[in-house]
Design a protein around this motif. Structure first.
Motif, PDB file in Angstrom:
ATOM      1  N   ILE A  60       0.799  -1.232   0.000  1.00  0.00           N
ATOM      2  CA  ILE A  60       0.000   0.000   0.000  1.00  0.00           C
ATOM      3  C   ILE A  60       0.836   1.290   0.000  1.00  0.00           C
ATOM      4  N   VAL A  61       2.154   1.189   0.237  1.00  0.00           N
ATOM      5  CA  VAL A  61       2.947   2.416   0.331  1.00  0.00           C
ATOM      6  C   VAL A  61       3.200   3.031  -1.051  1.00  0.00           C
ATOM      7  N   SER A  62       3.369   4.331  -1.048  1.00  0.00           N
ATOM      8  CA  SER A  62       3.809   5.080  -2.230  1.00  0.00           C
ATOM      9  C   SER A  62       5.341   5.045  -2.258  1.00  0.00           C
ATOM     10  N   PRO A  63       5.981   5.548  -3.319  1.00  0.00           N
ATOM     11  CA  PRO A  63       7.457   5.633  -3.314  1.00  0.00           C
ATOM     12  C   PRO A  63       7.991   6.391  -2.089  1.00  0.00           C
ATOM     13  N   LYS A  64       7.288   7.451  -1.698  1.00  0.00           N
ATOM     14  CA  LYS A  64       7.679   8.215  -0.509  1.00  0.00           C
ATOM     15  C   LYS A  64       7.560   7.344   0.744  1.00  0.00           C
ATOM     16  N   GLY A  65       6.465   6.594   0.838  1.00  0.00           N
ATOM     17  CA  GLY A  65       6.254   5.720   1.988  1.00  0.00           C
ATOM     18  C   GLY A  65       7.232   4.566   2.034  1.00  0.00           C
ATOM     19  N   LYS A  66       7.638   4.092   0.850  1.00  0.00           N
ATOM     20  CA  LYS A  66       8.590   2.988   0.784  1.00  0.00           C
ATOM     21  C   LYS A  66       9.917   3.371   1.427  1.00  0.00           C
ATOM     22  N   LYS A  67      10.340   4.613   1.233  1.00  0.00           N
ATOM     23  CA  LYS A  67      11.589   5.084   1.846  1.00  0.00           C
ATOM     24  C   LYS A  67      11.472   5.069   3.364  1.00  0.00           C
ATOM     25  N   ILE A  68      10.332   5.534   3.867  1.00  0.00           N
ATOM     26  CA  ILE A  68      10.104   5.550   5.315  1.00  0.00           C
ATOM     27  C   ILE A  68      10.078   4.121   5.863  1.00  0.00           C
ATOM     28  N   LEU A  69       9.374   3.234   5.150  1.00  0.00           N
ATOM     29  CA  LEU A  69       9.277   1.830   5.572  1.00  0.00           C
ATOM     30  C   LEU A  69      10.646   1.176   5.633  1.00  0.00           C
ATOM     31  N   ASN A  70      11.464   1.396   4.628  1.00  0.00           N
ATOM     32  CA  ASN A  70      12.802   0.792   4.599  1.00  0.00           C
ATOM     33  C   ASN A  70      13.666   1.280   5.759  1.00  0.00           C
ATOM     34  N   ILE A  71      13.540   2.567   6.093  1.00  0.00           N
ATOM     35  CA  ILE A  71      14.292   3.121   7.227  1.00  0.00           C
ATOM     36  C   ILE A  71      13.878   2.437   8.525  1.00  0.00           C
TER      37      ILE A  71
END
Length: 201
Positions: free
Chosen positions: A183-194
């Motif tokens: 469900i994450v956007s590219p922006k959310g993917k960065k946050i998730l990976n962190i």
């Protein structure tokens, strides 16, 4: 005394299951007579119901406090997961399925309350995630809320996810990552990976 009985019983039920723990076990753990327990609870079913309802209300309040901290929606889900695991003793004996088998009426009632609570929380989480552009803007939030609830219950089934192969904490992490990556956007993917990388350190 009633509070001490309920707290002790809840701890034992979560550690060893609703079926295996007897009123004698609870009395021995506290150091009181079984008669004292029966002066507060007419039978074991009444005690189980009080333990389950009190635990649900306690955890529900804790989740509301986490949501009130106004973390970003991805971090919020990880904080809720951490909180739930810490309060369920890793569900060593899968109490949910014992409750369903031996106390079906209590299970049905708590399951309905749990679904309504989780459904509301996930819908709110998705809405805020979309607004913050960390979740995709084309999500069907009602579908996501229902599939999240369904998946979370399914991973507790030890016939499918045996605990010796899928430890509860790791299983929850894997499920949450699976949910969020969908469900994450590219922006959310960065946050998730962190967040994932920081949890692995």
């Amino acid at each position: 005394m009633k509070e001490k009985i309920r707290d002790t019983a809840t701890k034992l039920f979560l550690e060893r299951g609703f079926k295996s723990i007897t009123m004698d076990d609870i009395a021995n753990e506290i150091g009181i007579s079984k008669k004292t327990i029966y002066s507060e609870y007419s039978n074991k079913t009444e005690l189980v119901e009080d333990c389950v309802m009190h635990k649900y209300c306690d955890m529900s309040e804790g989740i509301d406090l986490i949501i009130g901290m106004d973390e970003n929606p991805i971090q919020e889900l990880y904080e809720i997961k951490k909180y739930v695991l810490s309060h369920l003793n890793d569900e060593k004996t899968s109490p949910q399925f014992q409750l369903m088998k031996y106390y079906p009426k209590i299970h049905k009632n708590i399951n309905s309350m749990h679904y309504n609570k989780m459904h509301k929380c996930v819908l709110s989480n998705i809405e805020r995630g979309v607004q913050q552009e960390i979740y995709r803007d084309n999500l069907d939030s009602e579908f996501i809320a229902r599939i999240y609830y369904s998946g979370l219950n399914s991973i507790k089934d030890q016939n499918i996810f045996q605990q010796n192969r899928f430890p509860v904490s790791k299983l929850m992490d894997s499920f949450l990552e699976y949910h969020l990556r969908g469900i994450v956007s590219p922006k959310g993917k960065k946050i998730l990976n962190i967040i994932i990388n920081s949890n692995q350190e």
